[in-house]
Design a protein around this motif. Structure first.
Motif, PDB file in Angstrom:
ATOM      1  N   VAL A 128     -10.284  -4.860  45.960  1.00  0.00           N
ATOM      2  CA  VAL A 128      -9.736  -3.750  46.739  1.00  0.00           C
ATOM      3  C   VAL A 128      -8.860  -4.322  47.837  1.00  0.00           C
ATOM      4  O   VAL A 128      -9.301  -5.161  48.614  1.00  0.00           O
ATOM      5  CB  VAL A 128     -10.861  -2.896  47.359  1.00  0.00           C
ATOM      6  N   ARG A 129      -7.624  -3.840  47.918  1.00  0.00           N
ATOM      7  CA  ARG A 129      -6.701  -4.403  48.889  1.00  0.00           C
ATOM      8  C   ARG A 129      -6.082  -3.360  49.811  1.00  0.00           C
ATOM      9  O   ARG A 129      -5.286  -3.689  50.683  1.00  0.00           O
ATOM     10  CB  ARG A 129      -5.624  -5.203  48.152  1.00  0.00           C
ATOM     11  N   ALA A 130      -6.458  -2.102  49.619  1.00  0.00           N
ATOM     12  CA  ALA A 130      -6.056  -1.018  50.516  1.00  0.00           C
ATOM     13  C   ALA A 130      -6.973   0.165  50.253  1.00  0.00           C
ATOM     14  O   ALA A 130      -7.605   0.248  49.205  1.00  0.00           O
ATOM     15  CB  ALA A 130      -4.595  -0.630  50.308  1.00  0.00           C
ATOM     16  N   VAL A 131      -7.052   1.071  51.227  1.00  0.00           N
ATOM     17  CA  VAL A 131      -7.932   2.240  51.128  1.00  0.00           C
ATOM     18  C   VAL A 131      -7.137   3.480  51.515  1.00  0.00           C
ATOM     19  O   VAL A 131      -6.318   3.442  52.439  1.00  0.00           O
ATOM     20  CB  VAL A 131      -9.148   2.101  52.067  1.00  0.00           C
ATOM     21  N   VAL A 132      -7.379   4.579  50.812  1.00  0.00           N
ATOM     22  CA  VAL A 132      -6.832   5.884  51.194  1.00  0.00           C
ATOM     23  C   VAL A 132      -8.004   6.836  51.396  1.00  0.00           C
ATOM     24  O   VAL A 132      -8.890   6.935  50.548  1.00  0.00           O
ATOM     25  CB  VAL A 132      -5.889   6.459  50.119  1.00  0.00           C
ATOM     26  N   ILE A 133      -8.018   7.533  52.525  1.00  0.00           N
ATOM     27  CA  ILE A 133      -8.991   8.590  52.784  1.00  0.00           C
ATOM     28  C   ILE A 133      -8.251   9.911  52.764  1.00  0.00           C
ATOM     29  O   ILE A 133      -7.263  10.088  53.485  1.00  0.00           O
ATOM     30  CB  ILE A 133      -9.700   8.404  54.137  1.00  0.00           C
ATOM     31  N   ASN A 140      -5.234   0.424  40.860  1.00  0.00           N
ATOM     32  CA  ASN A 140      -4.211  -0.523  41.312  1.00  0.00           C
ATOM     33  C   ASN A 140      -4.596  -1.175  42.634  1.00  0.00           C
ATOM     34  O   ASN A 140      -3.772  -1.292  43.543  1.00  0.00           O
ATOM     35  CB  ASN A 140      -2.852   0.162  41.437  1.00  0.00           C
ATOM     36  N   ALA A 141      -5.863  -1.581  42.736  1.00  0.00           N
ATOM     37  CA  ALA A 141      -6.410  -2.279  43.907  1.00  0.00           C
ATOM     38  C   ALA A 141      -6.505  -1.395  45.144  1.00  0.00           C
ATOM     39  O   ALA A 141      -6.704  -1.892  46.260  1.00  0.00           O
ATOM     40  CB  ALA A 141      -5.621  -3.548  44.215  1.00  0.00           C
ATOM     41  N   VAL A 142      -6.395  -0.082  44.964  1.00  0.00           N
ATOM     42  CA  VAL A 142      -6.524   0.863  46.067  1.00  0.00           C
ATOM     43  C   VAL A 142      -7.809   1.661  45.884  1.00  0.00           C
ATOM     44  O   VAL A 142      -8.036   2.259  44.829  1.00  0.00           O
ATOM     45  CB  VAL A 142      -5.330   1.827  46.134  1.00  0.00           C
ATOM     46  N   SER A 143      -8.640   1.672  46.909  1.00  0.00           N
ATOM     47  CA  SER A 143      -9.856   2.482  46.915  1.00  0.00           C
ATOM     48  C   SER A 143      -9.519   3.862  47.468  1.00  0.00           C
ATOM     49  O   SER A 143      -9.095   3.994  48.608  1.00  0.00           O
ATOM     50  CB  SER A 143     -10.934   1.817  47.784  1.00  0.00           C
ATOM     51  N   TRP A 144      -9.710   4.891  46.628  1.00  0.00           N
ATOM     52  CA  TRP A 144      -9.444   6.270  47.036  1.00  0.00           C
ATOM     53  C   TRP A 144     -10.769   6.937  47.378  1.00  0.00           C
ATOM     54  O   TRP A 144     -11.666   7.049  46.538  1.00  0.00           O
ATOM     55  CB  TRP A 144      -8.764   7.047  45.918  1.00  0.00           C
ATOM     56  N   ILE A 145     -10.914   7.383  48.617  1.00  0.00           N
ATOM     57  CA  ILE A 145     -12.107   8.069  49.090  1.00  0.00           C
ATOM     58  C   ILE A 145     -11.704   9.507  49.406  1.00  0.00           C
ATOM     59  O   ILE A 145     -10.868   9.740  50.285  1.00  0.00           O
ATOM     60  CB  ILE A 145     -12.686   7.396  50.347  1.00  0.00           C
ATOM     61  N   THR A 146     -12.290  10.452  48.681  1.00  0.00           N
ATOM     62  CA  THR A 146     -11.852  11.844  48.787  1.00  0.00           C
ATOM     63  C   THR A 146     -13.016  12.760  49.148  1.00  0.00           C
ATOM     64  O   THR A 146     -13.970  12.894  48.373  1.00  0.00           O
ATOM     65  CB  THR A 146     -11.230  12.323  47.458  1.00  0.00           C
ATOM     66  N   LEU A 147     -12.949  13.370  50.317  1.00  0.00           N
ATOM     67  CA  LEU A 147     -13.937  14.381  50.701  1.00  0.00           C
ATOM     68  C   LEU A 147     -13.732  15.603  49.811  1.00  0.00           C
ATOM     69  O   LEU A 147     -12.603  16.073  49.642  1.00  0.00           O
ATOM     70  CB  LEU A 147     -13.771  14.765  52.167  1.00  0.00           C
ATOM     71  N   ASN A 148     -14.830  16.127  49.253  1.00  0.00           N
ATOM     72  CA  ASN A 148     -14.702  17.178  48.243  1.00  0.00           C
ATOM     73  C   ASN A 148     -15.688  18.324  48.488  1.00  0.00           C
ATOM     74  O   ASN A 148     -16.550  18.612  47.672  1.00  0.00           O
ATOM     75  CB  ASN A 148     -14.899  16.584  46.841  1.00  0.00           C
ATOM     76  N   ARG A 149     -15.528  18.963  49.641  1.00  0.00           N
ATOM     77  CA  ARG A 149     -16.251  20.209  49.928  1.00  0.00           C
ATOM     78  C   ARG A 149     -15.219  21.234  50.400  1.00  0.00           C
ATOM     79  O   ARG A 149     -15.234  21.690  51.542  1.00  0.00           O
ATOM     80  CB  ARG A 149     -17.320  20.011  51.002  1.00  0.00           C
ATOM     81  N   PRO A 150     -14.276  21.591  49.527  1.00  0.00           N
ATOM     82  CA  PRO A 150     -13.179  22.470  49.954  1.00  0.00           C
ATOM     83  C   PRO A 150     -13.655  23.816  50.466  1.00  0.00           C
ATOM     84  O   PRO A 150     -13.011  24.421  51.332  1.00  0.00           O
ATOM     85  CB  PRO A 150     -12.330  22.621  48.684  1.00  0.00           C
ATOM     86  N   GLU A 151     -14.802  24.294  49.960  1.00  0.00           N
ATOM     87  CA  GLU A 151     -15.308  25.593  50.407  1.00  0.00           C
ATOM     88  C   GLU A 151     -15.742  25.559  51.870  1.00  0.00           C
ATOM     89  O   GLU A 151     -15.843  26.601  52.533  1.00  0.00           O
ATOM     90  CB  GLU A 151     -16.481  26.035  49.524  1.00  0.00           C
ATOM     91  N   ALA A 152     -16.016  24.360  52.394  1.00  0.00           N
ATOM     92  CA  ALA A 152     -16.414  24.188  53.796  1.00  0.00           C
ATOM     93  C   ALA A 152     -15.322  23.502  54.598  1.00  0.00           C
ATOM     94  O   ALA A 152     -15.582  22.956  55.668  1.00  0.00           O
ATOM     95  CB  ALA A 152     -17.713  23.386  53.879  1.00  0.00           C
TER      96      ALA A 152
END
Length: 273
Positions: A59-64, A22-34
């Motif tokens: 892309v019209r918004a970003v979520v980190i 939906n025009a949102v760029s989702w950037i997800t850090l994925n090292r939960p063990e660290a």
């Protein structure tokens, strides 16, 4: 917590998840063990994704955000290129090209960036959140200026960001003592926009991001630039920048649509152009 990304062949794809929804760029850090301590490769990937978001009209918004119990526990230097022998200038260069580039990438992104802080944000992880335009935190999240605990000077823009967010005295308190700041206290101080239960974090971030993604994207970009620059400008410079931004913005389709919808007494339909 973010939309599931398409499968990739690069191992880094599993360490920094990415999807556009939906025009949102989702950037997800994925090292939960660290606790999502960010590596050199992850940092470069996030910087690249933010640059792509700026350039992509889709892309019209970003979520980190991040997976697990930690948002980002700081920098993990184990993946950094090795240096045979450190000489004067190496540390400054490393900071300039590393942590500072990451924070600058968030500040300079032409799309509004939301931090959805799911857990501990320490060191550069806290600064990554503070650099975002809006910060939503889960109730269990906490922020730690961990540098002083290690006998270090804050880097990654900490001494730049904090006084601008909460004033110099409060900033010094956090930076001098390095105490853990719970989400509710961070909201009271002005470091966080909203604190929500953990199970509402994604829903709230999605709602805010999708609302921004239906807004006048170029006007939001220029508004972000004006606010960020105003903190370092005198009044004359800020007023001149404001007038120039409005001049440019009035050439956009969305500005014309906004004015037309007002005159015609209807809701605007923005295209992000």
């Amino acid at each position: 917590m973010s939309p599931s990304p398409a499968a990739g062949t690069d191992p880094l794809d599993s360490l920094v998840l990415h999807a556009t929804d939906n025009a949102v760029s989702w950037i997800t850090l994925n090292r939960p063990e660290a606790m999502n301590a960010v590596t050199w490769d992850q940092r470069e990937r996030v910087i690249s994704l933010l640059a792509e978001a700026s350039a992509d009209p889709g892309v019209r918004a970003v979520v980190i955000t991040a997976t697990g119990k930690g948002f980002c526990a700081g920098a993990d230097l184990r993946g950094a290129p090795s240096v045979a022998e450190r000489v004067p200038g190496d540390v400054a260069r490393t900071i300039r090209l590393g942590a500072q580039r990451l924070i600058a990438a968030v500040l300079d992104c032409e799309k509004p960036v939301i931090a959805a802080v799911n857990g501990t944000a320490a060191g550069i992880g806290a600064h990554l959140a503070f650099a975002c335009d809006l910060v939503i935190a889960a109730e269990q999240a906490k922020f730690i200026e961990v540098f002083v605990r290690r006998g270090l000077v804050p880097d990654g823009g900490g001494a730049y960001l904090l006084p601008r967010l909460i004033g110099p005295q409060r900033a010094k308190e956090l930076l001098f003592f390095g105490d853990s700041v719970p989400a509710a206290e961070a909201e009271r101080l002005g470091l966080v926009n909203r604190v929500v239960p953990a199970d509402e974090l994604e829903k709230t971030a999605r709602s805010w991001a999708e609302r921004l993604a239906t807004g006048p994207t170029r006007a939001l970009a220029m508004t972000k630039q004006l606010v960020n620059a105003a903190l370092d400008s005198d009044r004359a410079t800020a007023f001149a920048a404001e007038a120039a931004a409005q001049e440019i913005n009035m050439t956009t389709r969305d500005a014309n649509e906004g004015v037309a919808s007002f005159v015609e007494r209807r809701s605007p339909s923005y295209e992000g152009r």
